[in-house]
Design an enzyme around this catalytic site. Sequence first.
Site, PDB file in Angstrom:
ATOM      1  NE  ARG A 175       4.375   1.538  -1.325  1.00  0.00           N
ATOM      2  CZ  ARG A 175       5.476   0.855  -0.990  1.00  0.00           C
ATOM      3  NH1 ARG A 175       6.542   0.949  -1.742  1.00  0.00           N
ATOM      4  NH2 ARG A 175       5.502   0.105   0.073  1.00  0.00           N
ATOM      5  CD  GLU A 227       4.221  -9.777 -13.947  1.00  0.00           C
ATOM      6  OE1 GLU A 227       3.969  -9.536 -12.759  1.00  0.00           O
ATOM      7  OE2 GLU A 227       5.379  -9.794 -14.394  1.00  0.00           O
ATOM      8  CG  ASN A 272       2.226  -1.121   3.372  1.00  0.00           C
ATOM      9  OD1 ASN A 272       1.549  -2.074   3.014  1.00  0.00           O
ATOM     10  ND2 ASN A 272       3.422  -0.871   2.874  1.00  0.00           N
ATOM     11  N   GLY A 273       0.866  -3.252   5.760  1.00  0.00           N
ATOM     12  CA  GLY A 273       1.410  -4.450   6.399  1.00  0.00           C
ATOM     13  C   GLY A 273       0.281  -5.362   6.837  1.00  0.00           C
ATOM     14  CE  LYS A 302       7.693  -9.097 -16.624  1.00  0.00           C
ATOM     15  NZ  LYS A 302       8.251  -9.833 -15.587  1.00  0.00           N
ATOM     16  CD1 TRP A 325      -2.493  -4.926  -4.600  1.00  0.00           C
ATOM     17  CD2 TRP A 325      -2.136  -6.129  -2.756  1.00  0.00           C
ATOM     18  NE1 TRP A 325      -2.397  -6.245  -4.974  1.00  0.00           N
ATOM     19  CE2 TRP A 325      -2.192  -7.006  -3.865  1.00  0.00           C
ATOM     20  CE3 TRP A 325      -1.931  -6.672  -1.498  1.00  0.00           C
ATOM     21  CZ2 TRP A 325      -2.042  -8.375  -3.743  1.00  0.00           C
ATOM     22  CZ3 TRP A 325      -1.779  -8.049  -1.375  1.00  0.00           C
ATOM     23  CH2 TRP A 325      -1.837  -8.877  -2.489  1.00  0.00           C
ATOM     24  CD  GLU A 378      10.836 -12.322 -16.075  1.00  0.00           C
ATOM     25  OE1 GLU A 378      10.653 -13.031 -15.059  1.00  0.00           O
ATOM     26  OE2 GLU A 378      10.527 -11.118 -16.134  1.00  0.00           O
ATOM     27  CB  CYS A 433      -0.873   0.032   1.248  1.00  0.00           C
ATOM     28  SG  CYS A 433      -1.916  -1.397   1.436  1.00  0.00           S
ATOM     29  CG  HIS A 477       8.876 -36.254 -18.717  1.00  0.00           C
ATOM     30  ND1 HIS A 477       9.154 -37.596 -18.712  1.00  0.00           N
ATOM     31  CD2 HIS A 477       9.953 -35.658 -19.277  1.00  0.00           C
ATOM     32  CE1 HIS A 477      10.362 -37.817 -19.230  1.00  0.00           C
ATOM     33  NE2 HIS A 477      10.874 -36.649 -19.559  1.00  0.00           N
ATOM     34  CE  LYS A 537       8.555  -2.205  -9.866  1.00  0.00           C
ATOM     35  NZ  LYS A 537       8.726  -3.025 -11.083  1.00  0.00           N
TER      36      LYS A 537
HETATM   37  C1  AGP Z   1       7.682  -9.307 -11.915  1.00  0.00           C
HETATM   38  O1  AGP Z   1       7.229  -8.724 -13.132  1.00  0.00           O
HETATM   39  C2  AGP Z   1       6.771  -8.980 -10.751  1.00  0.00           C
HETATM   40  N1  AGP Z   1       6.586  -7.596 -10.611  1.00  0.00           N
HETATM   41  C3  AGP Z   1       7.205  -9.688  -9.476  1.00  0.00           C
HETATM   42  O2  AGP Z   1       7.333 -11.071  -9.747  1.00  0.00           O
HETATM   43  C4  AGP Z   1       8.531  -9.190  -8.855  1.00  0.00           C
HETATM   44  O3  AGP Z   1       9.625  -9.566  -9.668  1.00  0.00           O
HETATM   45  C5  AGP Z   1       8.680  -9.852  -7.476  1.00  0.00           C
HETATM   46  O4  AGP Z   1       7.599  -9.455  -6.675  1.00  0.00           O
HETATM   47  C6  AGP Z   1       9.999  -9.490  -6.782  1.00  0.00           C
HETATM   48  O5  AGP Z   1      10.073  -8.107  -6.584  1.00  0.00           O
HETATM   49  P1  AGP Z   1      11.488  -7.471  -6.106  1.00  0.00           P
HETATM   50  O6  AGP Z   1      12.474  -7.712  -7.222  1.00  0.00           O
HETATM   51  O7  AGP Z   1      11.203  -6.021  -5.877  1.00  0.00           O
HETATM   52  O8  AGP Z   1      11.885  -8.201  -4.848  1.00  0.00           O
END
Ligand code: AGP
Length: 582
Positions: free
Chosen positions: A29, A468, A97-98, A465, A71, A461, A2, A484, A577
């Site tokens: 965030r 998400e 936040n938390g 991408k 969030w 990866e 948040c 498999h 983020k």
């Molecule tokens: C990747 O596109 C995502 N935003 C997410 O998987 C991110 O890489 C992960 O949360 C780790 O974040 P950080 O590198 O800030 O620790």
Amino acid sequence: MCGIVGYSSTSNSIDLSEFVSMIKSLDYRGYDSWGFTFKDKDHLTTEKQVGKIPTPTQKGNATFVIGHTRWATHGKVTEDNTHPHISNSKNISLVHNGIIENYEELKNKLKKEGFTFYGETDTEIIPNLIEFHLRNSKDILEAFKKTLDELEGTFAITFLHNSSNKIFFARRDSPLVVGVDKDALIVSSDVTSFIDRTKNVIYLEDGDYGYINSEIKILNRNKEVHREISKIDWDVDKAKKGDFKHFMLKEISEQVDTVKQSLMQDSELITAVANRIKSSKVYIVACGSSYNAAKAAETEFLKNGLMPRIVHAHEFEQYEKFLSENSTVLAISQSGETLDLIKAVKTAKSRGTQIISIVNVQGSSLSRLSDQNIFMNVGPEICVLSTKSYTAQVAILMLIASALVIKPNQAKQEIEEIIRNIYYLTSESARKYTKELSQILRYSNHIFTIGRGRDYATAMEAALKIKEVSYIHAEGFAGGEIKHGPIAMIEHGTPCIVFVPNKENQDILSNAQELKTRGAFIIGISEKKHEVFDYWIKVVGPDKFSPILRIIPIQALSYYLAVMKGLDPDKPRNLAKSVTVK
Ligand code: AGP
């Protein structure tokens, strides 16, 4: 997860719409809902809204105001669950936040004391617990400290009391900083909310609590402490979109510079880290794309006789018994605030393990927990998706992985030679192929990605991408694994993105053929065209740097899929983020 911001000044009020813009600058965030409370004499006024923050239109000014963008962790996305949360007496307004892990127990205790609750969040117990302690103490800070002592879990908190010209704050395992402006103090989850006002920042530490008015008072373990003022190392224009429609496209395009910037490292430190990996038990620990970056460099580590254990941060605690002062954790994180990683690092520190971090945000919790930091130097990454930070992390890991076999400068030169490939791959002309491919794939329900060796990580990866940002189900597989089980999912036309190196791992072509035989639509990402391909995206460059080069077209593909579906690539649903909850 948040965004929190609080503005405090005894001499200079802030326009409320300007303050809401400060909250909005944190919405990467979390953007489920938002709200703020300002103090007007001894009255607190609160405004809350569900949904993303629109262009601010608030009228009026304030000298003490707190705000939040959410969030959701506990409680649905409703106005009642939106912060700020107000105590029963309406004397206290608080944002958080938390996660408060013992909130149910505390809620039941407060209910027995006559308190009532309007929402479902854990946060709502905090202002009422402060109020409960104020029954026996007129000192707000003392009542706040008693409250903090009862809370289990993680928090960054700010609150207003209608009888006090102060903004109170506390942090534990959730980021909180204080911007020092010429005539105001601004407490916030991170520097983005105030960087266009001041670059002077105080990084609060875990256990810090206190207040701001015209000055700052910080305590830790009941003793007043002093925290130095630092300088923020980047400019506000880097946190702006410029001519780009979205941060995601801007940050994809920046990679022609950021991969190079990431290589500006102290060669001695890189070599020392490589030697540490060779001489001690090393765990590379990360989440999400940062974990995929570690897996992308694994082949190079193994080729050069180094065998680090690569572990998801949220699975790390099972290794605790193996940790000692002869162990090393190489923690990788763009934000430096991923709670799973912070917890893993704290566990490792408690066992005497050395912590080295590859991290982007200076002053982040991770950077301050580490014995050594390797900063990624890519500037702020605003899009929720990791793009430029992923390729920077891979580049730095490749430097470390080859540091014992070739001079860091030679490794740097090798990577710098691919910069012109990156320049082409991020160019408008290269992107027209991925734009065309996104037209073909936009209605797909499933997309599979496969690779072998270093490109197994590229496949993982790539799938992350795509899913998400476009919400299309995408799954990455090791090429050898397809037969498999996963191959059962292949139907006529199932899109399969295949990463084909120039020389290494040519068995991937047999895997592609197995898929094609069963009707799959094969999309080849490679330097040469192969007859098994139904669609080909040309990527030129050495196999060694495939994870940096071959992910770029998929970053662009993901972006176009999202935009074509009318989605916001910078703020995908349900994401934030930095993941500062477990
Ligand atoms: C990747 O596109 C995502 N935003 C997410 O998987 C991110 O890489 C992960 O949360 C780790 O974040 P950080 O590198 O800030 O620790």
